[in-house]
Design a protein around this motif. Structure first.
Motif, PDB file in Angstrom:
ATOM      1  N   ILE A  85     -44.211 -14.724  23.597  1.00 34.11           N
ATOM      2  CA  ILE A  85     -43.698 -15.551  24.528  1.00 34.11           C
ATOM      3  C   ILE A  85     -42.019 -15.362  24.368  1.00 34.11           C
ATOM      4  O   ILE A  85     -41.475 -15.435  25.300  1.00 34.11           O
ATOM      5  N   ARG A  86     -41.563 -14.889  23.302  1.00 33.38           N
ATOM      6  CA  ARG A  86     -40.145 -14.776  23.340  1.00 33.38           C
ATOM      7  C   ARG A  86     -39.944 -13.266  23.936  1.00 33.38           C
ATOM      8  O   ARG A  86     -38.709 -13.262  24.705  1.00 33.38           O
ATOM      9  N   ARG A  87     -40.750 -12.358  23.972  1.00 35.18           N
ATOM     10  CA  ARG A  87     -40.343 -11.224  24.661  1.00 35.18           C
ATOM     11  C   ARG A  87     -40.503 -11.582  26.147  1.00 35.18           C
ATOM     12  O   ARG A  87     -39.569 -10.899  27.011  1.00 35.18           O
ATOM     13  N   GLU A  88     -41.412 -12.426  26.730  1.00 33.47           N
ATOM     14  CA  GLU A  88     -41.600 -12.627  27.966  1.00 33.47           C
ATOM     15  C   GLU A  88     -40.381 -13.315  28.566  1.00 33.47           C
ATOM     16  O   GLU A  88     -39.898 -13.257  29.525  1.00 33.47           O
ATOM     17  N   VAL A  89     -40.009 -14.648  27.503  1.00 29.64           N
ATOM     18  CA  VAL A  89     -38.539 -15.122  28.316  1.00 29.64           C
ATOM     19  C   VAL A  89     -37.387 -14.191  28.021  1.00 29.64           C
ATOM     20  O   VAL A  89     -36.768 -14.208  29.164  1.00 29.64           O
ATOM     21  N   GLN A  90     -37.278 -13.285  27.002  1.00 27.01           N
ATOM     22  CA  GLN A  90     -36.392 -12.350  27.211  1.00 27.01           C
ATOM     23  C   GLN A  90     -36.350 -11.384  28.592  1.00 27.01           C
ATOM     24  O   GLN A  90     -35.272 -11.236  29.007  1.00 27.01           O
ATOM     25  N   SER A 100     -37.629 -12.288  31.213  1.00 29.21           N
ATOM     26  CA  SER A 100     -37.072 -13.301  32.277  1.00 29.21           C
ATOM     27  C   SER A 100     -35.698 -13.319  32.402  1.00 29.21           C
ATOM     28  O   SER A 100     -34.947 -13.278  33.449  1.00 29.21           O
ATOM     29  N   VAL A 101     -35.220 -13.677  31.179  1.00 30.63           N
ATOM     30  CA  VAL A 101     -33.550 -13.743  31.124  1.00 30.63           C
ATOM     31  C   VAL A 101     -33.052 -12.571  31.579  1.00 30.63           C
ATOM     32  O   VAL A 101     -31.868 -12.463  32.562  1.00 30.63           O
ATOM     33  N   ASP A 102     -33.401 -11.239  30.985  1.00 32.31           N
ATOM     34  CA  ASP A 102     -32.839 -10.074  31.344  1.00 32.31           C
ATOM     35  C   ASP A 102     -33.023  -9.911  32.928  1.00 32.31           C
ATOM     36  O   ASP A 102     -31.991  -9.366  33.776  1.00 32.31           O
ATOM     37  N   ALA A 103     -34.520 -10.283  33.492  1.00 27.01           N
ATOM     38  CA  ALA A 103     -34.386 -10.060  35.083  1.00 27.01           C
ATOM     39  C   ALA A 103     -33.421 -10.904  35.998  1.00 27.01           C
ATOM     40  O   ALA A 103     -32.839 -10.541  36.909  1.00 27.01           O
ATOM     41  N   LEU A 104     -33.276 -12.322  35.352  1.00 27.07           N
ATOM     42  CA  LEU A 104     -32.395 -13.278  36.011  1.00 27.07           C
ATOM     43  C   LEU A 104     -31.004 -12.753  35.947  1.00 27.07           C
ATOM     44  O   LEU A 104     -30.160 -12.914  36.946  1.00 27.07           O
ATOM     45  N   THR A 105     -30.520 -12.422  34.836  1.00 24.43           N
ATOM     46  CA  THR A 105     -29.191 -11.840  34.550  1.00 24.43           C
ATOM     47  C   THR A 105     -29.056 -10.763  35.406  1.00 24.43           C
ATOM     48  O   THR A 105     -27.903 -10.477  36.017  1.00 24.43           O
ATOM     49  N   SER A 106     -29.852  -9.650  35.601  1.00 16.85           N
ATOM     50  CA  SER A 106     -29.687  -8.644  36.423  1.00 16.85           C
ATOM     51  C   SER A 106     -29.687  -8.984  37.639  1.00 16.85           C
ATOM     52  O   SER A 106     -28.896  -8.335  38.584  1.00 16.85           O
ATOM     53  N   ALA A 107     -30.366 -10.093  38.369  1.00 15.14           N
ATOM     54  CA  ALA A 107     -30.308 -10.626  39.563  1.00 15.14           C
ATOM     55  C   ALA A 107     -28.992 -11.499  40.178  1.00 15.14           C
ATOM     56  O   ALA A 107     -28.769 -11.414  41.044  1.00 15.14           O
ATOM     57  N   SER A 108     -28.498 -11.926  38.909  1.00 11.60           N
ATOM     58  CA  SER A 108     -27.412 -12.992  39.361  1.00 11.60           C
ATOM     59  C   SER A 108     -26.293 -12.082  40.020  1.00 11.60           C
ATOM     60  O   SER A 108     -25.805 -12.638  41.070  1.00 11.60           O
ATOM     61  N   PRO A 109     -25.792 -10.763  39.505  1.00 12.59           N
ATOM     62  CA  PRO A 109     -24.947  -9.987  40.517  1.00 12.59           C
ATOM     63  C   PRO A 109     -25.497  -9.888  41.708  1.00 12.59           C
ATOM     64  O   PRO A 109     -24.592  -9.627  42.529  1.00 12.59           O
ATOM     65  N   ALA A 145     -33.653 -20.841  30.172  1.00 13.75           N
ATOM     66  CA  ALA A 145     -34.591 -19.492  29.620  1.00 13.75           C
ATOM     67  C   ALA A 145     -33.782 -19.131  28.317  1.00 13.75           C
ATOM     68  O   ALA A 145     -34.393 -18.884  27.211  1.00 13.75           O
ATOM     69  N   GLU A 146     -32.507 -19.245  28.119  1.00 11.55           N
ATOM     70  CA  GLU A 146     -31.805 -19.184  27.005  1.00 11.55           C
ATOM     71  C   GLU A 146     -32.147 -20.009  25.865  1.00 11.55           C
ATOM     72  O   GLU A 146     -32.346 -19.802  24.799  1.00 11.55           O
ATOM     73  N   LYS A 147     -32.124 -21.333  26.456  1.00 10.09           N
ATOM     74  CA  LYS A 147     -32.407 -22.231  25.311  1.00 10.09           C
ATOM     75  C   LYS A 147     -33.936 -22.142  24.998  1.00 10.09           C
ATOM     76  O   LYS A 147     -34.242 -22.531  23.663  1.00 10.09           O
ATOM     77  N   LEU A 148     -34.988 -21.857  25.779  1.00 14.93           N
ATOM     78  CA  LEU A 148     -36.429 -21.606  25.267  1.00 14.93           C
ATOM     79  C   LEU A 148     -36.200 -20.428  24.382  1.00 14.93           C
ATOM     80  O   LEU A 148     -36.991 -20.346  23.321  1.00 14.93           O
ATOM     81  N   LYS A 149     -35.379 -19.397  24.597  1.00 13.99           N
ATOM     82  CA  LYS A 149     -35.511 -18.402  23.594  1.00 13.99           C
ATOM     83  C   LYS A 149     -34.965 -18.819  22.186  1.00 13.99           C
ATOM     84  O   LYS A 149     -35.501 -18.564  21.157  1.00 13.99           O
ATOM     85  N   ASP A 150     -34.166 -19.512  22.391  1.00  9.91           N
ATOM     86  CA  ASP A 150     -33.242 -20.248  20.890  1.00  9.91           C
ATOM     87  C   ASP A 150     -34.743 -21.003  20.086  1.00  9.91           C
ATOM     88  O   ASP A 150     -34.604 -20.941  18.920  1.00  9.91           O
TER      89      ASP A 150
END
Length: 678
Positions: A557-562, A564-573, A484-489
């Protein structure tokens, strides 16, 4: 102490003081404030009515001024000479000499009208296509403008089909290139026989001319006047900086006639519509400008309230002295009488109810004193008789008590021994029952522990599998975050490319506008180039719209990807915590299995000890049963003798108690009468 009681709120005097004080102050305050409110409302009604009349007169003056220019424009539309001159200048094959003469007459007519009226900034005859060489204006005007705003206003005049159209005051005039603020009236001069000879007549009225009409209208000391358009923009204001700005004072959207309302910041707003233009004349002023006279009434009201407070204090103090003080003295005398002083008397010399109350109190205290003296004499005689009766009762009770005590001790000893034997027998039986239950319970616990041990083993195996799956889920989640980070870039890179394309489109649009201007300067020779420039500009506009659409999609798309990244990042812990919790649960299952092994060993040892205790309990039960039968026989004989002695002792005790009670009552009556001083 008396002063403290007098000024307590529970005292009658203080209550009377509070009632009189509160009643007088509230009535005077309510009447004063009500009169102030009525006076204020009356003044505001009169002011609003007078202001509305002034506003209507000013609106009529302004309508008269605007109607004059509408009438003048109507005369221009009916002027046959002007109509012929407009046909002449619009015909292509007319001679230069005739065309020049017609143009001179048109300019002279425009200059004559503009110079004869100082309120006019100037006049124009504008061709519908806004071509400068086909348009005419009075002396002192700047050149023509073909901006989108000017085109929209010209189209609006053409759509009116010969009816006058008024435009709000603009700082730079109708053509947006002048140095003075003007209000413009436009009318289409139609020519049904020769449509090419139709022109738009523009009459620019100076904003200061409107100010002269409204100069004599004043609302309050700090009031203001302005004219507001339908879109709430300021058409006219004494401050030129306010022109065409949104007005903080608005007109209700459903207002068809004049009216009045008040704002939240205490301002009175009066508005009335104009008949010639779709505008409203608005006047507003602070309410404080009109209620200054009522403020004096408010000061008088406050003075009256202060005087009422003083009068209420005096009346309340008088009531406290005439009513509260005698009642307080009466309460003090009654409290002394409560303490035993029956010689207290009042000294009231009044003929009202308080004086009668004092006389009744004196008679009551005299009667109570006589009753106490008589009761004191009777109490002394009763006391002597009670002492003699108590002495005889004590002798009889002493002898009966000794006999009853001896027999009761024997009976209690036998009864206690029998009860102890019976209780020990019951305890032994209960111990046997409970030992059997403990043995059965140990067997059930052993079976349950075996089942728990098996389940714990299965749970440990499931936990091992769950640890492995949680580890794989955590790894997959991290891989998703990296992708997702690569897609955001990548979306950011695409957005930069779209920005570059947007800049290119903007430059293309600017070049097309410049080309259009150059083509207009070239006249007929540049018409072909103008078509090309217009097509280029249209293509640039469509490209800009497409780029904006793609840009918006990229941003989504960028907001949706962001997201998703935020959701996955928050879910990782949370995944890490889940893995840690599963590992801890695995350790708990291992500890449970070890503890259950130790519990099975303890249960086996407990079962063996319980079996030994059951054998000992059976032998103890047989021995206690034999001793209990012997004790019961002895206790029955002793209880018969003790029962007879107890009955005699109870009668003696009751007699002694009655004698003592009579003695105590006599002594208490004597002490109660001693405290009274007669």
């Amino acid at each position: 102490m008396n002063m403290t009681k007098r000024f307590q709120f529970k005292a009658v005097g203080m209550k009377l003081f509070v009632i009189f004080f509160t009643t007088i102050v509230l009535l005077s305050s309510a009447l004063g404030l009500l009169s102030y409110s009525i006076s204020k409302d009356t003044v505001m009604d009169q002011v609003s009515e007078a202001t509305s009349g002034q506003m209507m007169q000013a609106a009529d003056k302004l309508d008269f001024l605007l109607a004059q220019y509408e009438a003048a424009s109507r005369q221009w539309a009916l002027d046959t000479v002007l109509r012929e001159d407009l046909v002449t200048v619009s015909t292509a094959d007319i001679g230069i000499r005739d065309k020049t003469q017609a143009e001179n007459r048109i300019r002279e007519k425009l200059n004559g009208m503009a110079s004869s009226d100082k309120r006019l900034q100037g006049m124009r005859l504008v061709a519908p296509n806004l071509q400068a060489q086909s348009s005419y204006n009075s002396t002192g005007y700047s050149g023509m403008s073909s901006s989108d705003g000017v085109k929209a206003k010209i189209d609006r005049i053409i759509q009116a089909d010969g009816e006058p159209v008024w435009f709000p005051t603009e700082v730079k005039g109708f053509m947006e290139n002048e140095n003075i603020a003007t209000m413009t009236m436009g009318r289409l001069l139609k020519n049904l026989k020769n449509p090419n000879a139709q022109y738009v007549l523009l009459m620019d009225v100076k904003d200061e001319a409107v100010g002269e009409v409204l100069a004599n209208l004043k609302i309050g000391n700090n009031g203001q006047m302005r004219i507001v358009a339908e879109d709430n923009r300021i058409v006219h204001d004494m401050d030129p900086a306010q022109l065409m700005q949104p007005s903080a004072i608005t007109v209700p959207s459903d207002a068809e006639e004049g009216g009045i309302y008040y704002t939240a910041d205490e301002q009175m707003v009066v508005y009335t519509p104009l008949k010639t233009a779709p505008w409203h004349m608005v006047g507003f002023a602070p309410v404080s400008d009109f209620v200054q006279a009522t403020d004096k009434l408010l000061a008088v009201t406050l003075a009256v309230i202060v005087a009422a407070v003083l009068v209420a204090v005096l009346i309340g103090y008088y009531m406290m002295r005439t009513v509260g003080r005698p009642l307080n003295q009466m309460c003090s005398l009654m409290e002394e009488g409560e303490q035993g002083n029956l010689r207290v008397r009042t000294e009231f010399r009044r003929a009202d109810e308080i004086g009668r109350l004092g006389q009744s109190f004196n008679r009551m205290m005299g009667q109570i004193s006589a009753l106490v003296d008589q009761t004191n004499a009777s109490a002394k005689e009763v006391l002597v008789t009670a002492e003699e009766l108590a002495e005889a009762s004590r002798g009889t009770s002493l002898t009966a008590g000794e006999i009853a005590a001896a027999m009761e001790q024997i009976a209690q000893g036998s009864g206690s021994l029998a009860m102890e034997a019976e209780r020990e027998n019951q305890l032994a039986e209960n111990i046997g029952v409970r030992m059997s239950k403990v043995s059965d319970t140990n067997q059930v616990i052993a079976a349950a522990a075996d089942r728990v041990l098996r389940v714990t083993g299965e749970g440990a195996q499931h936990m091992d599998s769950l640890v492995e799956k949680s580890t794989r889920i955590n790894q997959v989640n991290r891989a998703i975050v990296q992708n997702a980070e690569k897609l955001k870039d990548n979306t950011a890179s695409i957005h930069k490319i779209l920005e570059l394309m947007s800049e290119i489109t903007h430059q293309t649009n600017v070049l097309s506008i410049n080309a259009t201007i150059e083509a207009a300067r070239a006249g007929a020779a540049g018409s072909g180039f103008m078509v090309v420039a217009n097509e280029v500009r249209s293509l640039a506009d469509r490209s800009k719209e497409s780029i904006q659409t793609v840009g918006a999609m990229i941003l989504d798309i960028r907001r949706e990807v962001q997201g998703s990244v935020d959701a996955l990042t928050s879910a990782s812990p949370l995944f890490d915590e889940q893995l840690h919790s599963v590992q801890e649960a695995q350790g708990v299952f291992d500890n449970v299995r070890h503890e259950m092994d130790a519990l099975l060993t303890e249960i086996s040892e407990s079962t063996h000890a319980v079996e030994v205790l059951i054998d000992s309990q059976l032998a103890l039960t047989d021995s206690i049963s034999e001793a209990s039968s012997i004790v019961q026989e002895t206790s029955a004989a002793t209880e018969e003798v003790a029962s007879m002695s107890s009955e005699q002792f109870k009668v003696s005790e009751k007699l002694v108690g009655l004698s003592s009670r009579l003695e105590e009552l006599s002594e208490g009556l004597r002490k109660s009468l001693v405290m009274f001083r007669t």
